[in-house]
Design a protein around this motif. Structure first.
Motif, short mmCIF file in Angstrom:
data_model
loop_
_atom_site.label_atom_id
_atom_site.label_comp_id
_atom_site.label_asym_id
_atom_site.label_seq_id
_atom_site.Cartn_x
_atom_site.Cartn_y
_atom_site.Cartn_z
N ASP A 102 1.86 -12.81 20.00
CA ASP A 102 2.40 -11.49 20.35
C ASP A 102 2.66 -11.40 21.85
O ASP A 102 3.63 -10.76 22.29
CB ASP A 102 1.42 -10.39 19.93
N LYS A 105 5.86 -13.06 22.57
CA LYS A 105 6.95 -12.18 22.15
C LYS A 105 7.26 -11.14 23.23
O LYS A 105 8.43 -10.87 23.54
CB LYS A 105 6.57 -11.49 20.84
N SER A 106 6.20 -10.56 23.81
CA SER A 106 6.38 -9.58 24.88
C SER A 106 6.98 -10.22 26.12
O SER A 106 7.81 -9.62 26.81
CB SER A 106 5.04 -8.92 25.21
N ARG A 108 8.97 -12.84 26.26
CA ARG A 108 10.39 -13.10 26.03
C ARG A 108 11.21 -11.83 26.23
O ARG A 108 12.29 -11.85 26.84
CB ARG A 108 10.59 -13.63 24.61
N GLN A 109 10.70 -10.71 25.74
CA GLN A 109 11.41 -9.45 25.90
C GLN A 109 11.50 -9.05 27.37
O GLN A 109 12.54 -8.59 27.84
CB GLN A 109 10.72 -8.35 25.09
N ARG A 110 10.40 -9.24 28.10
CA ARG A 110 10.41 -8.88 29.52
C ARG A 110 11.37 -9.75 30.31
O ARG A 110 12.06 -9.26 31.22
CB ARG A 110 8.99 -9.00 30.08
N ALA A 112 14.14 -11.05 29.20
CA ALA A 112 15.49 -10.58 28.89
C ALA A 112 15.80 -9.29 29.64
O ALA A 112 16.93 -9.09 30.12
CB ALA A 112 15.63 -10.36 27.39
N GLU A 113 14.81 -8.42 29.78
CA GLU A 113 15.03 -7.13 30.42
C GLU A 113 15.18 -7.24 31.93
O GLU A 113 15.87 -6.42 32.55
CB GLU A 113 13.87 -6.18 30.10
N THR A 114 14.51 -8.22 32.55
CA THR A 114 14.50 -8.31 34.01
C THR A 114 15.50 -9.32 34.56
O THR A 114 15.65 -9.43 35.76
CB THR A 114 13.09 -8.68 34.52
N TRP A 152 14.51 -14.97 17.46
CA TRP A 152 14.45 -14.85 18.91
C TRP A 152 15.55 -15.64 19.60
O TRP A 152 15.82 -15.47 20.77
CB TRP A 152 13.10 -15.34 19.44
N CYS A 154 15.46 -18.84 20.42
CA CYS A 154 14.84 -19.72 21.40
C CYS A 154 14.52 -21.06 20.73
O CYS A 154 14.51 -21.16 19.51
CB CYS A 154 13.54 -19.12 21.96
#
Length: 203
Positions: A102, A105-106, A108-110, A112-114, A152, A154
């Motif tokens: 998990d 997963k977080s 990877r999201q961060r 993408a966002e930054t 994802w 990846c």
């Protein structure tokens, strides 16, 4: 001379990030886990497919023991080069720990966002470490690999830092993907296409 590449190795505390890096660079494995005190930077030179590359490998265990995925914003600075200017990411989790998955997963999201608008796309390789503890894994490998690759988008690989299994392959594939990132192909496809043998060694 092939140039330089920046690689960030990120993941929850205790998943084996430093062990993976040390196996790749020095061929050793610490029997006792010692939490990394802040991020570390390694600068090896590697030979890949006949060209020499200067690497900057960021060991990103900046959170310290006991951190959790919900606290990512406390330590992942959007201005950190490991998020903005990195050429490739290794996101490590423990195949026996669903919480560490998990966390990845977080992460990877961060990432993408930054990532700055217009910045080159950086390949991400999700790595399940501690394959030597296969019997204790929390989920089937095939299901996790499918989720990461298709959901994802990846790359996915499992390794054992303890027994130096697939560690060299991990970095070889990641570097080759980073070098071809400008080609018009999806990063997940580039990662899966890098699975054939290639020559990679430390200088």
């Amino acid at each position: 001379m092939g140039g330089s590449l920046r690689v960030a190795v990120l993941g929850a505390p205790g998943v084996g990030k430093t062990a993976i890096i040390r196996q790749f660079l020095f061929g050793d494995y610490p029997e006792r886990h010692q939490p990394t005190n802040g991020p570390r930077l390694y600068r090896p030179a590697v030979l890949l497919d006949g060209a020499v590359y200067d690497l900057s490998i960021r060991d990103g265990d900046a959170a310290g023991p006991g951190h959790n995925p919900e606290s990512l914003e406390e330590w992942l600075d959007p201005k950190d080069w490991s998020l903005q200017d990195t050429d490739a990411f290794v996101l490590v989790y423990d195949i026996c720990s669903p919480d560490s998955f998990d966390y990845v997963k977080s992460l990877r999201q961060r990432i993408a966002e930054t990532r700055p608008a217009g910045a080159p796309e950086a390949p991400i390789l999700v790595v399940g470490n501690k394959r030597d503890r296969q019997r204790l894994r929390f989920g089937p490998r095939r299901a996790l690999a499918t989720l990461v690759r298709r959901g994802w988008r990846c790359g996915y690989l499992e390794c054992s830092a303890k027994y130096n299994w697939h560690v060299l392959r991990l970095f070889r594939e990641l570097l080759r993907c980073a070098l071809v990132r400008a080609r018009p192909a999806h990063p997940a496809l580039r990662l899966q296409g890098a699975l054939h043998p290639a020559r990679c060694s430390l200088m």
